[in-house]
Design a protein around this motif. Structure first.
Motif, PDB file in Angstrom:
ATOM      1  N   GLU A 192       5.333   2.919   0.548  1.00  0.00           N
ATOM      2  CA  GLU A 192       5.068   1.702   1.327  1.00  0.00           C
ATOM      3  C   GLU A 192       5.800   1.709   2.680  1.00  0.00           C
ATOM      4  O   GLU A 192       6.988   2.026   2.761  1.00  0.00           O
TER       5      GLU A 192
ATOM      6  N   ASP B  23      -8.325  -0.855  10.214  1.00  0.00           N
ATOM      7  CA  ASP B  23      -8.958  -2.182  10.178  1.00  0.00           C
ATOM      8  C   ASP B  23      -8.199  -3.175  11.050  1.00  0.00           C
ATOM      9  O   ASP B  23      -8.801  -3.959  11.777  1.00  0.00           O
TER      10      ASP B  23
ATOM     11  N   ASP C 161      -0.832   4.473  -1.119  1.00  0.00           N
ATOM     12  CA  ASP C 161      -1.757   5.602  -1.012  1.00  0.00           C
ATOM     13  C   ASP C 161      -1.985   5.955   0.471  1.00  0.00           C
ATOM     14  O   ASP C 161      -2.270   5.060   1.276  1.00  0.00           O
TER      15      ASP C 161
ATOM     16  N   LYS D 285       0.836  -1.213   0.000  1.00  0.00           N
ATOM     17  CA  LYS D 285       0.000   0.000   0.000  1.00  0.00           C
ATOM     18  C   LYS D 285       0.870   1.261   0.000  1.00  0.00           C
ATOM     19  O   LYS D 285       1.740   1.409   0.854  1.00  0.00           O
TER      20      LYS D 285
ATOM     21  N   GLU E 238      -4.402   7.352   2.236  1.00  0.00           N
ATOM     22  CA  GLU E 238      -5.676   6.981   2.860  1.00  0.00           C
ATOM     23  C   GLU E 238      -5.830   5.470   2.951  1.00  0.00           C
ATOM     24  O   GLU E 238      -6.408   4.951   3.892  1.00  0.00           O
ATOM     25  N   GLU E 239      -5.284   4.737   1.965  1.00  0.00           N
ATOM     26  CA  GLU E 239      -5.334   3.264   2.039  1.00  0.00           C
ATOM     27  C   GLU E 239      -4.479   2.749   3.190  1.00  0.00           C
ATOM     28  O   GLU E 239      -4.835   1.789   3.868  1.00  0.00           O
ATOM     29  N   LYS E 240      -3.340   3.401   3.413  1.00  0.00           N
ATOM     30  CA  LYS E 240      -2.486   3.004   4.542  1.00  0.00           C
ATOM     31  C   LYS E 240      -3.225   3.247   5.855  1.00  0.00           C
ATOM     32  O   LYS E 240      -3.239   2.404   6.750  1.00  0.00           O
ATOM     33  N   ARG E 241      -3.845   4.431   5.975  1.00  0.00           N
ATOM     34  CA  ARG E 241      -4.588   4.753   7.196  1.00  0.00           C
ATOM     35  C   ARG E 241      -5.728   3.748   7.419  1.00  0.00           C
ATOM     36  O   ARG E 241      -5.963   3.299   8.530  1.00  0.00           O
ATOM     37  N   GLN E 242      -6.424   3.416   6.330  1.00  0.00           N
ATOM     38  CA  GLN E 242      -7.534   2.463   6.434  1.00  0.00           C
ATOM     39  C   GLN E 242      -7.037   1.084   6.888  1.00  0.00           C
ATOM     40  O   GLN E 242      -7.665   0.417   7.720  1.00  0.00           O
ATOM     41  N   ALA E 243      -5.893   0.658   6.342  1.00  0.00           N
ATOM     42  CA  ALA E 243      -5.346  -0.661   6.696  1.00  0.00           C
ATOM     43  C   ALA E 243      -5.014  -0.710   8.186  1.00  0.00           C
ATOM     44  O   ALA E 243      -5.262  -1.712   8.871  1.00  0.00           O
TER      45      ALA E 243
END
Ligand code: XMP
Length: 322
Positions: A216, A116, A106, A104, A108-113
């Motif tokens: 990453e 979760d 991006d 990852k 926001e994708e890192k924050r989302q991961a």
């Protein structure tokens, strides 16, 4: 739309706030148990002390070692809380976080991961094992504001985004500091009897060093920014700044070491003056100090050939890079 009412620091009576929040926490948890996510930052430390005062041994405090923390942080945070009479369980989870972050880039994708992994995987399991009904966490007003405005998805914002935590993760979330900004939180920390080095600690983001690696966040890249962070924090700890950090860039640049070409890493240093993190400006550091940090980072952090200092204000910058 934000439905939370802010308490401005001038209107805050810390003792009355503590009593009221302890009453609310006891009322909500009832005869059940609660778990608590301690990160060592001011917000989560204040939340821990409030909840400990309200619930005593019915509060189970966990420090999640996500592999993204600063040098020695997991151990020192557990020790500092022990000194205040609060037992903390250290949970070893770097593998879970790094596998969620794999590939990852991006922001926001890192924050989302991270969100979760934290709420579903790790706390889902801890809550089930402990039989707790509630999770306590140190969300503050600024976190809500930025998430709702769509600037950054702060890792700890759930209800304000319409997430029903009981349905999604199996527990309810209590956020006793949600009406306060940083100045108010520090005042409550002081009134709770925290040592000054704890309530005056510069803020540190929930996504930890992953917020300071552009691209990453691999174990190797986190280790690199961790080393640079040691230097920057040592050099700037005496400066009266709001927050300071090292950031690892994704792009590499050509450097030269021992008369040989070295295609190396770039570290950006940021140091902010701010009252509440809503706006910020770069601290006017001396050139000697900047040069010393550059020398130390390039000699103490393997592979770094370039160090820069950010002179942008927030906005348009944000405090963290990710
Ligand atoms: P930004 O980067 O948005 O940061 O200007 C504002 C303040 O919030 C901290 N920060 C976070 N805190 N969870 C947190 O608890 C997060 O996901 C998060 N992201 C940023 C940041 O360190 C600064 O003090």
């Amino acid at each position: 739309m934000i439905t939370v009412r802010e308490i401005q620091s001038d209107d805050l009576n810390p003792q009355a706030f503590i009593e009221e929040q302890c009453r609310l926490i006891s009322e909500q948890v009832g005869a059940s148990k609660a778990v608590n996510a301690l990160s060592g930052g001011v917000d989560s430390s204040v939340t821990t002390l409030l909840a400990h005062r309200a619930l005593g041994s019915r509060l189970l405090t966990y420090f999640i070692d996500n592999g993204l923390m600063r040098e020695g942080e997991p151990e020192s945070v557990v020790l500092a809380m022990k000194d205040l009479g609060v037992p903390v369980k250290l949970v070893d989870a770097p593998r879970e976080f790094f596998s969620a972050l794999k590939g990852k880039t991006d922001p926001e994708e890192k924050r989302q991961a991270i969100t979760d992994t934290f709420y579903k995987t790790v706390f889902g399991r801890l809550v089930k094992e402990s039989g707790a009904s509630h999770l306590l966490q140190g969300t503050i007003y600024t976190d809500v504001e930025e998430t709702v405005a769509g600037i950054k998805r702060q890792h700890n914002i759930l209800a304000q985004l319409g997430i029903d935590t009981e349905a999604a993760f199996g527990y309810k979330v209590i956020e006793p500091l949600i009406q306060l900004r940083k100045t108010g939180v520090r005042a409550v920390g002081q009134a709770l009897g925290m040592p000054e080095n704890m309530y005056h600690r510069p803020p540190f983001p929930g996504p930890a060093l992953a917020a300071r690696v552009i691209g990453e966040a691999t174990p190797e890249r986190i280790a690199l920014v961790r080393k640079a962070t040691v230097v920057v924090e040592e050099e700037l700890s005496e400066i009266e700044a709001f927050q300071y950090m090292a950031i690892l860039h994704e792009d590499r640049v050509t450097g030269i070491r021992h008369a040989k070409r070295e295609y190396g890493f770039q570290i950006e240093i940021r140091c902010w003056d701010s009252r509440d993190a809503v706006t910020a400006s770069p601290t006017r550091l001396t050139f000697e100090l900047l040069r010393r940090m550059a020398d130390r980072v390039t000699s103490e952090v393997p592979g770094v050939v370039s160090v820069t200092y950010n002179v942008t204000t927030k906005p348009p910058s944000t405090i963290e890079a990710v």
